[in-house]
Design an enzyme around this catalytic site. Structure first.
Site, short mmCIF file in Angstrom:
data_model
loop_
_atom_site.label_atom_id
_atom_site.label_comp_id
_atom_site.label_asym_id
_atom_site.label_seq_id
_atom_site.Cartn_x
_atom_site.Cartn_y
_atom_site.Cartn_z
N THR A 1 21.42 54.36 37.01
CA THR A 1 21.48 53.47 35.79
C THR A 1 22.29 54.14 34.94
OG1 THR A 1 19.68 54.55 34.81
CG2 THR A 1 19.34 52.18 36.06
N HIS A 2 23.26 53.60 34.01
CA HIS A 2 24.34 54.14 33.27
C HIS A 2 25.10 55.14 34.10
CE1 HIS A 2 21.91 52.84 29.91
NE2 HIS A 2 20.81 53.12 30.71
N SER B 1 49.16 57.95 50.21
CA SER B 1 50.10 58.24 49.29
C SER B 1 51.50 58.69 49.93
CB SER B 1 49.62 59.30 48.59
OG SER B 1 50.59 59.98 47.72
N LYS C 1 45.68 61.89 50.99
CA LYS C 1 44.81 60.82 50.19
C LYS C 1 44.43 59.72 51.09
CE LYS C 1 45.59 60.16 45.78
NZ LYS C 1 44.76 59.78 44.82
N GLU D 1 40.14 48.34 44.88
CA GLU D 1 40.97 48.11 43.12
C GLU D 1 41.24 46.77 43.13
OE1 GLU D 1 41.83 52.96 42.84
OE2 GLU D 1 43.34 51.60 43.84
N GLN E 1 48.48 17.91 34.37
CA GLN E 1 49.31 18.61 35.28
C GLN E 1 49.09 19.96 35.47
OE1 GLN E 1 53.03 16.57 36.42
NE2 GLN E 1 54.06 18.35 35.84
N1 ARG Z 1 52.22 14.92 38.39
C1 ARG Z 1 51.01 14.41 37.84
C2 ARG Z 1 49.89 15.36 37.53
O1 ARG Z 1 49.75 16.18 38.30
C3 ARG Z 1 50.66 13.21 38.33
C4 ARG Z 1 50.13 11.86 37.30
C5 ARG Z 1 51.02 11.44 36.52
N2 ARG Z 1 50.70 10.58 35.77
C6 ARG Z 1 51.38 10.34 34.55
N3 ARG Z 1 50.60 9.43 33.98
N4 ARG Z 1 52.52 10.64 34.32
O2 ARG Z 1 49.09 15.04 36.76
#
Ligand code: ARG
Length: 401
Positions: free
Chosen positions: A153-154, A275, A281, A288, A320
């Site tokens: 711990t720690h 390395s 190494k 990581e 989108q």
């Molecule tokens: N490419 C758009 C998206 O990924 C699709 C929906 C488009 N709808 C709109 N009302 N322009 O969200």
């Protein structure tokens, strides 16, 4: 082929296209878009929008569109998004009949459906990979039930444990991760198709059947919510981030256990790097990178939550931007989880080194205090006696028999 433009006179600006087009990344939803479109064709045919022959023509053409992978983004600026791509290809095959497919549907319910289908597959994939890593850790634990080692711990030596206990701690974390993915799948298992742009569809579509055909448990209930809800995306991203955070935790432990100083274990050659300058190494890059990816995942999660917060109902184009973090995280999980599994399988445990470290004065101190307490000395006093003996270097003179 354009999906809109009747009321426009000029062509869209190049900058508008560069900002607005999403085909470069949402082509990832291609298979789901084709699947959703086939189901929609059947659903609207049942409403009389398509004759049985027209439905058959559209469905067969969609199936053949689905065979060819969509073009890579730098090859084409022809398509706004994956939805217009699929419809264009359909048009190339069957002409104006292709234009009937979008009856009663909007890209808003379409994209929400595509994304949910995609997320379900992504979450199921995560479940399979995490379950397999958990099985690897269980096997490792079974092989090391007698392997004593210092527990910390720690980052200070605390009490002796076994390496199996360490393995099983991560089994518990991964079990919770699996249950988080299952919960997310369960809650997200509702089909938005039939919600239209925001106010539903004018067609008497059998949405129960549509949902079942697409493999969803049920249809969504509220069209405004259905086209804007991205909870499933956020939950998937959180479950993935939590998993990566657990693996980062595991990586941190193993970096120490395999360090030159601790040398409790050694990385398999196939899961270590060298390395270019220092010949001796053997570096834990895999561990990581797992740790680094957990950090980036936290950024992806907060990024998505920030996009979602405070959007006015219903669909807004901000949505989108929900996709790329999901696509990136799925790829990261698909790589990191099995890589950690392979590393754990091949990890060579130096049992003597661990056992030797597990018998230091530091580590027996608590059990000495417990044994004095068992003889009737109040634990607080026993604690004090052992602490003083450690300081004086006389621990082994204590009568703890
Ligand atoms: N490419 C758009 C998206 O990924 C699709 C929906 C488009 N709808 C709109 N009302 N322009 O969200």
């Amino acid at each position: 082929m354009k999906m809109w433009g009747g009321r426009f006179e000029g062509e869209p600006s190049k900058l508008l296209r560069a900002l607005n087009d999403s085909f470069a990344f949402d082509r990832e939803l291609f298979a789901e878009d084709v699947q959703g479109s086939i189901a929609w064709a059947h659903a609207i045919a049942e409403c009389g929008v398509l004759t049985p022959d027209e439905c058959e023509t559209i469905v067969q053409a969609l199936k053949s569109v689905g065979q060819a992978p969509p073009p890579v983004p730098q090859d084409t600026q022809d398509y706004e998004d994956v939805h217009s791509y699929v419809e264009s290809k359909l048009y190339e095959l069957i002409g104006p009949l292709a234009g009937k497919l979008h009856t009663g549907r909007s890209r808003n319910d379409q994209v929400a459906t595509d994304l949910k289908l995609w997320l379900k597959h992504a979450a199921q994939e995560a479940v399979a990979k995490i379950a397999s890593l958990r099985a690897t850790l269980e096997r490792k634990a079974a092989a090391e039930t007698e392997t004593k080692m210092p527990g910390y711990t720690h980052s200070k030596q605390a009490e002796p444990i076994t390496f199996a206990l360490w393995c099983r701690a991560y089994v518990e974390m991964l079990t919770r991760d699996l249950s988080r993915f299952h919960d997310a799948i369960e809650r997200g298992d509702e089909c938005p198709l039939g919600s239209g742009a925001l106010a539903g569809t004018p067609l008497p579509v059998n949405r129960e059947k549509l949902a079942n055909v697409l493999g969803f448990a049920r249809p969504t209930r509220n069209s405004l919510d259905a086209v804007s809800d991205r909870d499933f995306a956020a939950e998937y991203l959180f479950a993935a981030t939590m998993t990566l955070s657990h693996l980062s935790h595991l990586a941190e432990d193993l970096i120490f256990y395999t360090s030159d100083e601790a040398a409790y274990a050694e990385l398999p050659d196939s899961m270590a790097t060298g390395s270019s300058r220092m010949p001796q190494k053997k570096n834990p890059d895999v561990l990581e990178l797992a740790r680094g990816h957990a950090g980036r995942a936290i950024g992806e999660l907060t990024g998505l939550l920030s996009v979602l917060k405070g959007l006015p109902l219903a669909y807004d184009k901000d949505l989108q931007l929900d996709k790329e973090p999901l696509f990136r995280i799925r790829a990261v999980l698909a790589l990191v989880v099995p890589a950690i599994g392979e590393l754990i399988s091949g990890l060579r445990i130096h049992r003597e080194k661990m056992a030797e470290a597990a018998t230091s004065d530091q580590l027996v101190a608590t059990s000495y205090a417990d044994r004095l307490a068992a003889k009737g000395i109040p634990f607080r006093e026993a604690h004090e006696i052992v602490g003083k003996a450690i300081k004086a270097g006389t621990l082994h003179e204590l009568d703890v028999k």
